[in-house]
Design a protein around this motif. Structure first.
Motif, PDB file in Angstrom:
ATOM      1  N   SER A 192       0.828  -1.214   0.000  1.00  0.00           N
ATOM      2  CA  SER A 192       0.000   0.000   0.000  1.00  0.00           C
ATOM      3  C   SER A 192       0.858   1.258   0.000  1.00  0.00           C
ATOM      4  O   SER A 192       0.598   2.209  -0.748  1.00  0.00           O
ATOM      5  CB  SER A 192      -0.924  -0.001   1.218  1.00  0.00           C
ATOM      6  N   VAL A 193       1.893   1.277   0.848  1.00  0.00           N
ATOM      7  CA  VAL A 193       2.779   2.439   0.908  1.00  0.00           C
ATOM      8  C   VAL A 193       3.525   2.598  -0.419  1.00  0.00           C
ATOM      9  O   VAL A 193       3.691   3.714  -0.926  1.00  0.00           O
ATOM     10  CB  VAL A 193       3.762   2.304   2.081  1.00  0.00           C
ATOM     11  N   ALA A 194       3.954   1.481  -0.998  1.00  0.00           N
ATOM     12  CA  ALA A 194       4.651   1.550  -2.284  1.00  0.00           C
ATOM     13  C   ALA A 194       3.733   2.101  -3.373  1.00  0.00           C
ATOM     14  O   ALA A 194       4.157   2.893  -4.220  1.00  0.00           O
ATOM     15  CB  ALA A 194       5.160   0.171  -2.679  1.00  0.00           C
ATOM     16  N   LYS A 195       2.458   1.700  -3.348  1.00  0.00           N
ATOM     17  CA  LYS A 195       1.512   2.168  -4.356  1.00  0.00           C
ATOM     18  C   LYS A 195       1.226   3.669  -4.237  1.00  0.00           C
ATOM     19  O   LYS A 195       0.869   4.323  -5.214  1.00  0.00           O
ATOM     20  CB  LYS A 195       0.201   1.386  -4.223  1.00  0.00           C
ATOM     21  N   LEU A 196       1.409   4.229  -3.047  1.00  0.00           N
ATOM     22  CA  LEU A 196       1.170   5.667  -2.871  1.00  0.00           C
ATOM     23  C   LEU A 196       2.255   6.523  -3.507  1.00  0.00           C
ATOM     24  O   LEU A 196       2.035   7.692  -3.802  1.00  0.00           O
ATOM     25  CB  LEU A 196       1.073   6.003  -1.381  1.00  0.00           C
ATOM     26  N   ARG A 197       3.453   5.933  -3.706  1.00  0.00           N
ATOM     27  CA  ARG A 197       4.573   6.673  -4.320  1.00  0.00           C
ATOM     28  C   ARG A 197       4.859   7.971  -3.555  1.00  0.00           C
ATOM     29  O   ARG A 197       4.955   9.059  -4.132  1.00  0.00           O
ATOM     30  CB  ARG A 197       4.271   6.993  -5.784  1.00  0.00           C
ATOM     31  N   VAL A 198       5.005   7.849  -2.271  1.00  0.00           N
ATOM     32  CA  VAL A 198       5.194   9.015  -1.411  1.00  0.00           C
ATOM     33  C   VAL A 198       6.563   9.633  -1.644  1.00  0.00           C
ATOM     34  O   VAL A 198       7.578   8.933  -1.708  1.00  0.00           O
ATOM     35  CB  VAL A 198       5.031   8.622   0.069  1.00  0.00           C
ATOM     36  N   ARG A 199       6.589  10.964  -1.733  1.00  0.00           N
ATOM     37  CA  ARG A 199       7.830  11.732  -1.823  1.00  0.00           C
ATOM     38  C   ARG A 199       8.145  12.330  -0.453  1.00  0.00           C
ATOM     39  O   ARG A 199       7.255  12.503   0.369  1.00  0.00           O
ATOM     40  CB  ARG A 199       7.701  12.834  -2.872  1.00  0.00           C
ATOM     41  N   GLU A 200       9.412  12.645  -0.224  1.00  0.00           N
ATOM     42  CA  GLU A 200       9.823  12.998   1.134  1.00  0.00           C
ATOM     43  C   GLU A 200       9.207  14.284   1.658  1.00  0.00           C
ATOM     44  O   GLU A 200       9.125  14.485   2.866  1.00  0.00           O
ATOM     45  CB  GLU A 200      11.339  13.064   1.243  1.00  0.00           C
TER      46      GLU A 200
ATOM     47  N   PHE B 237      -8.005  -6.068  -1.194  1.00  0.00           N
ATOM     48  CA  PHE B 237      -7.973  -5.368  -2.479  1.00  0.00           C
ATOM     49  C   PHE B 237      -7.313  -4.010  -2.263  1.00  0.00           C
ATOM     50  O   PHE B 237      -7.694  -3.255  -1.360  1.00  0.00           O
ATOM     51  CB  PHE B 237      -9.383  -5.185  -3.038  1.00  0.00           C
ATOM     52  N   ILE B 238      -6.331  -3.691  -3.087  1.00  0.00           N
ATOM     53  CA  ILE B 238      -5.613  -2.421  -3.004  1.00  0.00           C
ATOM     54  C   ILE B 238      -5.849  -1.668  -4.301  1.00  0.00           C
ATOM     55  O   ILE B 238      -5.407  -2.106  -5.365  1.00  0.00           O
ATOM     56  CB  ILE B 238      -4.115  -2.640  -2.767  1.00  0.00           C
ATOM     57  N   LEU B 239      -6.568  -0.546  -4.223  1.00  0.00           N
ATOM     58  CA  LEU B 239      -6.869   0.271  -5.388  1.00  0.00           C
ATOM     59  C   LEU B 239      -6.014   1.529  -5.352  1.00  0.00           C
ATOM     60  O   LEU B 239      -5.900   2.166  -4.294  1.00  0.00           O
ATOM     61  CB  LEU B 239      -8.342   0.660  -5.422  1.00  0.00           C
ATOM     62  N   SER B 240      -5.404   1.884  -6.447  1.00  0.00           N
ATOM     63  CA  SER B 240      -4.584   3.095  -6.502  1.00  0.00           C
ATOM     64  C   SER B 240      -4.887   3.863  -7.773  1.00  0.00           C
ATOM     65  O   SER B 240      -5.106   3.267  -8.838  1.00  0.00           O
ATOM     66  CB  SER B 240      -3.101   2.744  -6.432  1.00  0.00           C
ATOM     67  N   ALA B 241      -4.895   5.187  -7.661  1.00  0.00           N
ATOM     68  CA  ALA B 241      -5.205   6.026  -8.827  1.00  0.00           C
ATOM     69  C   ALA B 241      -4.759   7.458  -8.564  1.00  0.00           C
ATOM     70  O   ALA B 241      -4.692   7.908  -7.417  1.00  0.00           O
ATOM     71  CB  ALA B 241      -6.709   6.002  -9.133  1.00  0.00           C
ATOM     72  N   GLY B 242      -4.465   8.161  -9.647  1.00  0.00           N
ATOM     73  CA  GLY B 242      -4.176   9.593  -9.554  1.00  0.00           C
ATOM     74  C   GLY B 242      -2.720   9.892  -9.370  1.00  0.00           C
ATOM     75  O   GLY B 242      -1.867   9.007  -9.381  1.00  0.00           O
TER      76      GLY B 242
END
Length: 411
Positions: free
Chosen positions: A245-253, A401-406
């Motif tokens: 889930s964290v990887a799918k968010l593509r968080v920047r620092e 289920f892990i949904l990611s978008a945007g």
């Protein structure tokens, strides 16, 4: 291409330090003495009223370039810039504009307030995290959670007291703090104390801040094991699901992240580590989960994590616009949660976790209704081994289920 008319004209970008002539370099003074026009903020020009060159009070880069283009008689102008030309300086924008207009721009270094202040305090600045809170998004708590020493330029509403209050509110009120007011001027004042103590003081608008505290333990690579979290009776997103889930968010620092339905805060803490110079807002309606959230926040030193008691979407109204939003629990309000995030930031990226088919059926149309692109859907099943006598059996966890978008990377 260099403009032939302006190619012979030089503009010196002069770092004048903090404004006191005694702290300027000889090269900087020589440039001002030989310039045929001095340009800069009125406050800085006043300090050089005895220099013979005509003076023009201008700050905006576009106005400076326009003025020089309109006055071809100035062949060697000097622009006065506070501090050093490479440290949060107007020279960054001005230089390419001058060169684009055909001028030859030459930078002249100055003594920055960071260098001067650390010398006065007797501490090295080589290991400090240098930042500006003046008109920029900056969380000093996030910075100090990662770096043991942080220097910040202050200004406007981001006063030294306000920054120290932020530290105190994040659980770092015991941090050592020092404020330098009107550095290099006769009325220079240096005040030391804890962040909690200085949060109650008033300081001059021309101030800088240095804060120090022991470095936090280094973050382990690959995530935190479930057993390390204080769990209690609140739900917790398991390690495998949390990692994806964290990887799918593509968080920047530097991201602002919402974790809606935070539970114990396992995802919140991981997000705080990913957005180490940003801020994570953990929204949770269950009163029993709030102490667990706070304990896990302290346990992992996630000082850039803010706990927001309340139920979404109402609890989201006062939060800053998110760059990323994770929805682990929506209590039936998923559509409004996503809509609120999208209204605050049309470019937000969202990740929604669901364990039921009903919520999955709700999530896909909700994302589309809020203007998100076609979501990526992953169904994740994990099993862990448990010992049974001399054997090991695999015990399956609930499929998620892990949904990611945007997000801009989906454009």
């Amino acid at each position: 291409m260099m403009d032939a008319k302006n190619g012979g004209r030089t503009v010196w970008l002069v770092g004048v330090g903090m404004g006191n002539r005694a702290t300027m370099t000889g090269e900087a003074l020589s440039a001002l003495e030989n310039a045929d026009c001095l340009i800069g903020a009125g406050r800085m020009l006043e300090g050089f009223s005895d220099f013979p060159a005509p003076k023009k009070a201008l700050v905006a880069p576009g106005e400076i370039v326009s003025f020089l283009l309109g006055h071809p008689e100035y062949r060697a102008a000097a622009v006065l810039l506070s501090g050093d030309v490479g440290f949060y300086s107007g020279a960054t924008r001005l230089r390419p504009m001058l060169e684009g207009a055909g001028f030859r721009a030459e930078g002249i270094a100055g003594v920055s307030s960071a260098v001067y202040f650390c010398a006065k305090l007797g501490v090295p600045w080589e290991d400090a995290f240098l930042a500006s809170a003046h008109g920029r998004p900056f969380s000093i708590a996030s910075a100090l959670a990662v770096h043991p020493k942080v220097f910040a330029l202050t200004g406007g509403e981001r006063t030294p007291a306000a920054l120290c209050a932020e530290l105190a509110g994040a659980g770092m009120g015991d941090a050592k703090a020092a404020v330098g007011e009107r550095l290099s001027y006769p009325e220079e004042t240096i005040t030391r104390g804890t962040a909690r103590e200085l949060a109650a003081r008033d300081f001059d608008p021309l101030s800088v801040l240095l804060v120090e505290r022991p470095a936090a333990a280094p973050f382990p690579a690959g995530g935190i094991e479930d057993a390390e979290f204080v769990r209690g009776g609140a739900p917790m997103t398991k390690f495998e699901v949390r990692s994806v889930s964290v990887a799918k968010l593509r968080v920047r620092e530097t991201d602002i992240v919402w974790d809606v339905g935070a539970g114990t805060g396992s995802v919140s803490v991981e997000l705080a580590r990913a957005a180490r110079l940003g801020t994570v807002y953990a929204v949770e309606k269950n009163p029993e989960a709030l102490p667990l959230l706070e304990e896990n926040r302290r346990r992992f030193g996630a000082w850039n994590l803010r706990i927001v008691p309340g139920e979404a979407p109402g609890a989201l109204a006062a939060l800053p616009a998110p760059d990323r939003v994770f929805v682990g629990g929506s209590s039936g309000g998923l559509l409004e949660i996503l809509r609120t995030a999208k209204e605050k930031n049309p470019g937000v990226r969202a990740v929604v976790n669901t364990v039921t088919l009903e919520t999955l059926a709700e999530a896909v149309p909700a994302l589309k209704a809020c203007g998100f692109p076609e979501p990526d859907v992953v169904q994740l099943s994990a099993a862990r081994a448990r010992k049974a006598g001399n054997y090991h059996l695999m015990t399956g966890q609930n499929p998620v289920f892990i949904l990611s978008a945007g997000g801009e990377t989906d454009a």
